[in-house]
Design an enzyme around this catalytic site. Structure first.
Site, short mmCIF file in Angstrom:
data_model
loop_
_atom_site.label_atom_id
_atom_site.label_comp_id
_atom_site.label_asym_id
_atom_site.label_seq_id
_atom_site.Cartn_x
_atom_site.Cartn_y
_atom_site.Cartn_z
N TYR A 174 -1.71 0.03 11.43
CA TYR A 174 -1.88 -0.48 9.94
C TYR A 174 -0.52 -0.60 9.02
O TYR A 174 -0.19 -1.37 8.53
CB TYR A 174 -3.22 -0.19 9.28
CG TYR A 174 -3.48 -0.46 8.01
CD1 TYR A 174 -3.23 -1.91 7.56
CD2 TYR A 174 -3.24 0.38 7.02
CE1 TYR A 174 -3.33 -2.24 6.03
CE2 TYR A 174 -3.00 0.04 5.50
CZ TYR A 174 -3.12 -1.27 5.19
OH TYR A 174 -3.13 -1.45 3.73
N THR B 207 0.73 -1.23 0.01
CA THR B 207 0.03 0.05 0.08
C THR B 207 0.68 1.36 -0.23
O THR B 207 1.94 1.32 0.56
CB THR B 207 -0.89 0.00 1.25
OG1 THR B 207 -1.55 1.01 1.28
CG2 THR B 207 -0.01 -0.25 2.56
N ASP B 208 0.24 2.24 -0.52
CA ASP B 208 1.04 3.65 -0.52
C ASP B 208 0.96 4.18 1.03
O ASP B 208 1.95 4.86 1.37
CB ASP B 208 -0.01 4.64 -1.25
CG ASP B 208 -1.20 4.57 -0.71
OD1 ASP B 208 -1.79 4.32 0.27
OD2 ASP B 208 -2.12 5.69 -1.61
N GLU B 209 0.42 3.57 2.14
CA GLU B 209 0.37 4.05 3.23
C GLU B 209 1.88 3.92 3.99
O GLU B 209 2.10 4.57 5.12
CB GLU B 209 -0.61 3.14 4.14
CG GLU B 209 -1.93 3.34 3.53
CD GLU B 209 -2.87 4.02 5.04
OE1 GLU B 209 -2.49 4.14 6.13
OE2 GLU B 209 -4.06 4.08 4.49
O1 TDX Z 1 -15.94 7.23 8.00
C1 TDX Z 1 -14.95 7.72 7.62
N1 TDX Z 1 -14.71 9.11 7.31
C2 TDX Z 1 -13.62 9.79 6.47
O2 TDX Z 1 -13.63 10.79 6.65
C3 TDX Z 1 -13.66 6.72 6.97
C4 TDX Z 1 -14.12 5.26 6.91
C5 TDX Z 1 -12.65 7.37 6.03
N2 TDX Z 1 -12.58 8.66 6.19
C6 TDX Z 1 -11.46 9.50 5.39
C7 TDX Z 1 -10.16 8.91 5.97
C8 TDX Z 1 -9.30 8.81 4.70
O3 TDX Z 1 -8.61 10.01 4.49
O4 TDX Z 1 -11.51 8.89 4.06
C9 TDX Z 1 -10.28 8.63 3.52
C10 TDX Z 1 -10.12 7.02 3.09
O5 TDX Z 1 -10.40 6.31 4.35
P1 TDX Z 1 -10.44 4.96 4.17
O6 TDX Z 1 -11.43 4.10 3.35
O7 TDX Z 1 -10.48 4.41 5.59
O8 TDX Z 1 -8.90 4.56 3.65
P2 TDX Z 1 -7.45 4.95 3.94
O9 TDX Z 1 -7.28 5.15 5.46
O10 TDX Z 1 -7.01 5.85 2.96
O11 TDX Z 1 -6.73 3.51 3.73
C11 TDX Z 1 -7.13 2.68 2.49
O12 TDX Z 1 -5.94 3.09 1.46
C12 TDX Z 1 -4.78 2.30 1.88
C13 TDX Z 1 -7.36 1.17 2.97
O13 TDX Z 1 -8.33 1.20 3.84
C14 TDX Z 1 -6.01 0.55 3.16
O14 TDX Z 1 -6.19 -0.58 3.45
C15 TDX Z 1 -5.08 0.93 1.92
O15 TDX Z 1 -3.84 0.41 2.26
#
Ligand code: TDX
Length: 311
Positions: free
Chosen positions: A117, A93-95
């Site tokens: 994570y 992942t980019d993370e």
């Molecule tokens: O309820 C929420 N509200 C919100 O504002 C959630 C679930 C997320 N978010 C924001 C957080 C992030 O800036 O949205 C963005 C995306 O969130 P996620 O879907 O949780 O993704 P992210 O944290 O970016 O991580 C994802 O991308 C990289 C995946 O979950 C990882 O598994 C992957 O490695």
């Protein structure tokens, strides 16, 4: 296919492939050598998609992430070495690069994980690199940006916001909503992974990114627009701890392999919204039971204290 069927697993997603004989399914954990040996016997290549992936859950409890993403990857690598597997693709992942403040990360950029994570994924990646160096296990690592598309678990941002909109609920947007992500449609990501699996060079890492980032608020507004709901459904809530602002990656190495993303963000999001509209039974089942409990405990207080967008 080996899958532990944790809360995020769903046999329903691959039922047709199993019934049609294209996939042989084995229930088990990548952290258990016996399960891994059973599944890997007779295989030429291993694609490790298995992981604990949800950042918010890792902030609540990181132990399962270390077990699956680090020990699990190690166990797969050890058995792959033992069985002489010809290709090992580690899906990452980019993370792992941490938050970007405008710079584009290359495969040589330092690892600066910003949450448990991401740190666990770094552990898996580094174990892969170590097994390539020590035992010449032919490992390639892919690092993708944020995936979206059909069948994505409803805990993730895009499916959560689509399904909450359909259910008439508020959309819990973290912080100021200006964090941005470079969204890749799942089919583009899979095409890139397949290419790395067949054409990539052992020991190498490949960034897979689209190169067009969108602030979360913009994505939330677009989902509401596509579903004909008002912007006031957005609630700005307490920020995620350690929330990474942006992930930006240079994916020219994938370009050199001949890969280009084929999907435009807006079109692919429209397709995805349509899929969730057409598959309400599927996501209502996923959203019931354990997920409902998680959602209520995790979001309830935050939503109560949140500020309605536009107020
Ligand atoms: O309820 C929420 N509200 C919100 O504002 C959630 C679930 C997320 N978010 C924001 C957080 C992030 O800036 O949205 C963005 C995306 O969130 P996620 O879907 O949780 O993704 P992210 O944290 O970016 O991580 C994802 O991308 C990289 C995946 O979950 C990882 O598994 C992957 O490695």
């Amino acid at each position: 296919m080996l899958d532990a069927l944790t809360y995020a697993g769903n046999l329903e997603n691959i039922a047709r492939l199993v019934e049609g004989g294209r996939v042989k399914f084995i229930k088990g954990s990548i952290a258990e050598a016996a399960d891994v040996k059973t599944a890997m016997k007779g295989c030429e290549a291993v694609f490790n998609f298995a992981a604990e992936t949800h950042v918010d859950r890792s902030i609540q409890e990181g132990g399962t992430f270390i077990k699956t993403d680090v020990l699990g990857t190690y166990t797969l690598l050890r058995v792959a070495h033992e069985l002489g597997i010809e290709r090992f693709v580690q899906i990452s992942t980019d993370e792992v690069y941490g938050s970007s403040s405008g710079e584009y990360f290359t495969e040589a950029s330092p690892l600066r994980p910003g949450n448990p994570y991401a740190a666990s994924k770094c552990g898996g990646d580094l174990m892969g690199a170590a097994f390539f160096n020590t035992f010449e296990v032919p490992v390639v690592i892919t690092r993708s940006s944020n995936n979206f598309g059909p069948y994505q678990h409803v805990e993730k941002f895009i499916p959560l916001f689509i399904t909450n909109t359909i259910e008439g609920k508020d959309l819990p947007l973290y912080g100021d909503g200006k964090h941005e992500r470079d969204w890749i449609y799942v089919e583009d990501n899979c095409a890139a992974i397949e290419l790395v699996g067949t054409q990539g060079t052992a020991g190498e890492i490949y960034n897979i990114a689209v190169g067009s980032s969108h602030p979360n608020i913009e994505v939330a507004e677009l989902i509401l627009e596509l579903l004909g709901a008002p912007k006031s459904r957005i609630k700005l809530i307490e920020d995620r701890k350690g929330h990474d602002r942006a992930y930006l990656m240079d994916s020219s190495k994938m370009g050199a392999l001949g890969w280009q993303p084929r999907h435009q963000f807006r079109n692919a999001l429209e397709k995805t919204v349509q899929w969730y509209k057409d598959n309400e039974d599927w996501w209502r089942r996923v959203k019931s039971g354990a997920f409902r409990e998680y959602y209520d405990t995790y979001y309830k207080e935050k939503l109560k204290k949140g500020k309605r967008y536009g107020d």
